[in-house]
Scaffold this motif. Structure first.
Motif, PDB file in Angstrom:
ATOM      1  N   GLN A  24     -19.922  20.523  54.108  1.00  0.00           N
ATOM      2  CA  GLN A  24     -20.273  20.750  55.590  1.00  0.00           C
ATOM      3  C   GLN A  24     -19.191  21.272  56.182  1.00  0.00           C
ATOM      4  N   ARG A  25     -17.933  20.810  56.076  1.00  0.00           N
ATOM      5  CA  ARG A  25     -16.751  21.580  57.154  1.00  0.00           C
ATOM      6  C   ARG A  25     -16.882  22.977  56.740  1.00  0.00           C
ATOM      7  N   PHE A  26     -16.876  23.388  55.603  1.00  0.00           N
ATOM      8  CA  PHE A  26     -16.852  25.033  55.386  1.00  0.00           C
ATOM      9  C   PHE A  26     -18.101  25.643  55.897  1.00  0.00           C
ATOM     10  N   TYR A  27     -19.161  25.031  55.654  1.00  0.00           N
ATOM     11  CA  TYR A  27     -20.602  25.643  56.144  1.00  0.00           C
ATOM     12  C   TYR A  27     -20.495  25.664  57.676  1.00  0.00           C
ATOM     13  N   ASN A  28     -20.315  24.702  58.277  1.00  0.00           N
ATOM     14  CA  ASN A  28     -20.449  24.309  59.793  1.00  0.00           C
ATOM     15  C   ASN A  28     -19.373  25.129  60.315  1.00  0.00           C
ATOM     16  N   GLY A  29     -18.119  24.998  59.796  1.00  0.00           N
ATOM     17  CA  GLY A  29     -16.922  25.543  60.554  1.00  0.00           C
ATOM     18  C   GLY A  29     -16.741  27.153  60.381  1.00  0.00           C
ATOM     19  N   LEU A  30     -17.230  27.767  59.223  1.00  0.00           N
ATOM     20  CA  LEU A  30     -17.073  28.989  59.123  1.00  0.00           C
ATOM     21  C   LEU A  30     -18.240  29.865  59.031  1.00  0.00           C
ATOM     22  N   LEU A  31     -19.380  29.312  58.759  1.00  0.00           N
ATOM     23  CA  LEU A  31     -20.655  30.192  58.352  1.00  0.00           C
ATOM     24  C   LEU A  31     -21.814  29.822  59.376  1.00  0.00           C
ATOM     25  N   LYS A  32     -21.438  28.717  60.345  1.00  0.00           N
ATOM     26  CA  LYS A  32     -22.609  28.784  61.328  1.00  0.00           C
ATOM     27  C   LYS A  32     -21.901  29.147  62.961  1.00  0.00           C
ATOM     28  N   SER A  33     -22.718  28.514  63.942  1.00  0.00           N
ATOM     29  CA  SER A  33     -22.163  28.975  64.855  1.00  0.00           C
ATOM     30  C   SER A  33     -20.567  28.676  65.449  1.00  0.00           C
ATOM     31  N   GLU A  34     -20.063  27.480  64.713  1.00  0.00           N
ATOM     32  CA  GLU A  34     -19.005  27.213  64.919  1.00  0.00           C
ATOM     33  C   GLU A  34     -17.877  28.251  64.493  1.00  0.00           C
ATOM     34  N   GLY A  35     -18.297  29.167  63.618  1.00  0.00           N
ATOM     35  CA  GLY A  35     -17.514  30.168  63.180  1.00  0.00           C
ATOM     36  C   GLY A  35     -17.200  31.244  64.021  1.00  0.00           C
ATOM     37  N   TYR A  36     -18.007  31.517  65.343  1.00  0.00           N
ATOM     38  CA  TYR A  36     -17.623  32.404  66.158  1.00  0.00           C
ATOM     39  C   TYR A  36     -16.456  32.011  66.855  1.00  0.00           C
ATOM     40  N   LEU A  37     -16.137  30.723  67.162  1.00  0.00           N
ATOM     41  CA  LEU A  37     -15.116  30.095  67.739  1.00  0.00           C
ATOM     42  C   LEU A  37     -13.741  30.416  66.664  1.00  0.00           C
ATOM     43  N   MET A  38     -13.998  29.839  65.557  1.00  0.00           N
ATOM     44  CA  MET A  38     -13.008  29.909  64.440  1.00  0.00           C
ATOM     45  C   MET A  38     -12.334  31.387  64.119  1.00  0.00           C
ATOM     46  N   PHE A  39     -13.288  32.302  64.243  1.00  0.00           N
ATOM     47  CA  PHE A  39     -12.836  33.834  63.810  1.00  0.00           C
ATOM     48  C   PHE A  39     -12.104  34.592  64.974  1.00  0.00           C
ATOM     49  N   THR A  40     -12.191  33.726  66.198  1.00  0.00           N
ATOM     50  CA  THR A  40     -11.463  34.366  67.598  1.00  0.00           C
ATOM     51  C   THR A  40     -10.006  33.656  67.528  1.00  0.00           C
ATOM     52  N   LEU A  41      -9.692  32.782  66.699  1.00  0.00           N
ATOM     53  CA  LEU A  41      -8.434  32.238  66.692  1.00  0.00           C
ATOM     54  C   LEU A  41      -7.407  33.258  65.886  1.00  0.00           C
ATOM     55  N   VAL A  92      -5.573  33.710  63.468  1.00  0.00           N
ATOM     56  CA  VAL A  92      -5.112  33.552  62.392  1.00  0.00           C
ATOM     57  C   VAL A  92      -5.858  34.051  61.132  1.00  0.00           C
ATOM     58  N   LYS A  93      -5.267  34.389  60.068  1.00  0.00           N
ATOM     59  CA  LYS A  93      -6.318  35.238  59.187  1.00  0.00           C
ATOM     60  C   LYS A  93      -7.352  34.436  58.486  1.00  0.00           C
ATOM     61  N   MET A 121       0.084  27.926  63.931  1.00  0.00           N
ATOM     62  CA  MET A 121      -1.419  27.732  64.018  1.00  0.00           C
ATOM     63  C   MET A 121      -2.003  27.144  62.795  1.00  0.00           C
ATOM     64  N   PHE A 122      -1.583  27.504  61.645  1.00  0.00           N
ATOM     65  CA  PHE A 122      -1.834  27.160  60.464  1.00  0.00           C
ATOM     66  C   PHE A 122      -1.828  25.524  60.307  1.00  0.00           C
ATOM     67  N   GLY A 123      -0.955  25.060  60.775  1.00  0.00           N
ATOM     68  CA  GLY A 123      -0.558  23.502  60.761  1.00  0.00           C
ATOM     69  C   GLY A 123      -1.482  22.865  61.679  1.00  0.00           C
ATOM     70  N   LYS A 124      -1.733  23.293  62.808  1.00  0.00           N
ATOM     71  CA  LYS A 124      -2.978  22.891  63.931  1.00  0.00           C
ATOM     72  C   LYS A 124      -4.003  22.695  62.967  1.00  0.00           C
ATOM     73  N   LEU A 125      -4.440  23.763  62.173  1.00  0.00           N
ATOM     74  CA  LEU A 125      -5.801  23.815  61.710  1.00  0.00           C
ATOM     75  C   LEU A 125      -5.836  22.665  60.729  1.00  0.00           C
ATOM     76  N   CYS A 126      -4.721  22.576  59.802  1.00  0.00           N
ATOM     77  CA  CYS A 126      -4.596  21.523  58.900  1.00  0.00           C
ATOM     78  C   CYS A 126      -4.815  20.275  59.488  1.00  0.00           C
ATOM     79  N   LYS A 127      -4.180  20.020  60.772  1.00  0.00           N
ATOM     80  CA  LYS A 127      -4.095  18.607  61.355  1.00  0.00           C
ATOM     81  C   LYS A 127      -5.523  18.262  62.162  1.00  0.00           C
TER      82      LYS A 127
END
Length: 267
Positions: free
Chosen positions: A69-86, A88-89, A1-7
């Protein structure tokens, strides 16, 4: 999963940067061609040079913007709801974005060097330059191995410094996001506060230890008769600096992960 996230992160970054890198190299080649054709006093060359400088500046700005942008939008805004359900730690989420940002920064640096070579490469007498470098090293007593050591250690130091600054940006955003209002502004203030704290600590350490300042290093280097004798000192100083950057990167990463695990408040 980590590799997929990096990709996934790299794919998003490349979609933005590949066209820009291509434009930089094309403009650099056109500038180099204009110089080789003695058109460097031509208005067209001036426009090409201005365009190249503008695109290079845009590349640097885009690097910074996308890191934020990638950190803010991906982990701190609404997209974070999806990312933190994956499955992975939190650390893996941070690392995937950091590694992608590091790759983009490194490739952008390589593109910048290639652009310089394309612009002035045809006018430089590479054989004469190589002979001059060899002569200087022979006169200084240094060897090809010494040059390789300094080059490798310097590159490691640069990578560590880039990783440190990327993680510093992430930490500032995580701290700023703990505020209830004006989170972007608070993130900027957090970044400035961290930078000022690091500067103060660095000055304090230099004053207390008498190390890592220009006068001290210059006096140390002047004690050697040849460059070859100074190589271990130079490489050692750079390795210490790289180790400090890496230690700071790890500390920033751990604090950021702790904030996201315990104090996260998504928009």
């Amino acid at each position: 999963m980590f590799g997929k996230l990096c990709k996934l992160e790299l794919r998003y970054m490349m979609r933005n940067f590949l066209p820009l890198w291509g434009i930089v190299l094309v403009l650099a080649a056109l500038n180099g061609f204009a110089i080789s054709m003695d058109l460097d006093s031509n208005v067209t060359f001036g426009l090409l040079l201005m365009a190249l400088v503008g695109v290079l500046i845009a590349m640097v700005v885009l690097c910074i913007v996308l890191i934020v942008q990638r950190f803010y939008n991906g982990l701190l805004k609404s997209e974070g709801y999806l990312m933190f359900t994956l499955p992975v730690k939190t650390g893996a989420l941070i690392l995937s974005k950091g590694l992608a940002a590091l790759v983009v920064m490194v490739v952008s640096g390589v593109v910048g060097v290639l652009a310089f070579v394309l612009v002035v490469g045809r006018e430089l007498a590479w054989s004469d330059l190589a002979e001059a470098v060899v002569y200087l090293f022979q006169e200084s007593g240094a060897t090809a191995g010494d040059l390789a050591i300094i080059t490798i250690v310097t590159l490691l130091l640069m990578l560590a410094a880039v990783a440190f600054n990327i993680q510093m940006i992430y930490l500032a955003q995580a701290i700023g996001h703990m505020a209830s209002n004006h989170r972007v502004g608070m993130s900027a203030l957090a970044y400035l506060a961290i930078a000022m704290l690091l500067s103060t600590l660095g000055d304090l350490a230099s004053n207390l230890l008498g190390l890592m300042n220009e006068d001290y290093l210059l006096n140390v280097l002047l004690e050697y008769d040849t460059l070859a004798e100074a190589v271990p000192t130079i490489a050692g100083a750079e390795l210490v600096s790289a180790a400090l950057y890496l230690a700071g990167t790890v500390i920033f990463f751990l604090i950021t992960r702790y904030i996201l695990d315990t104090r996260l408040n998504l928009d």
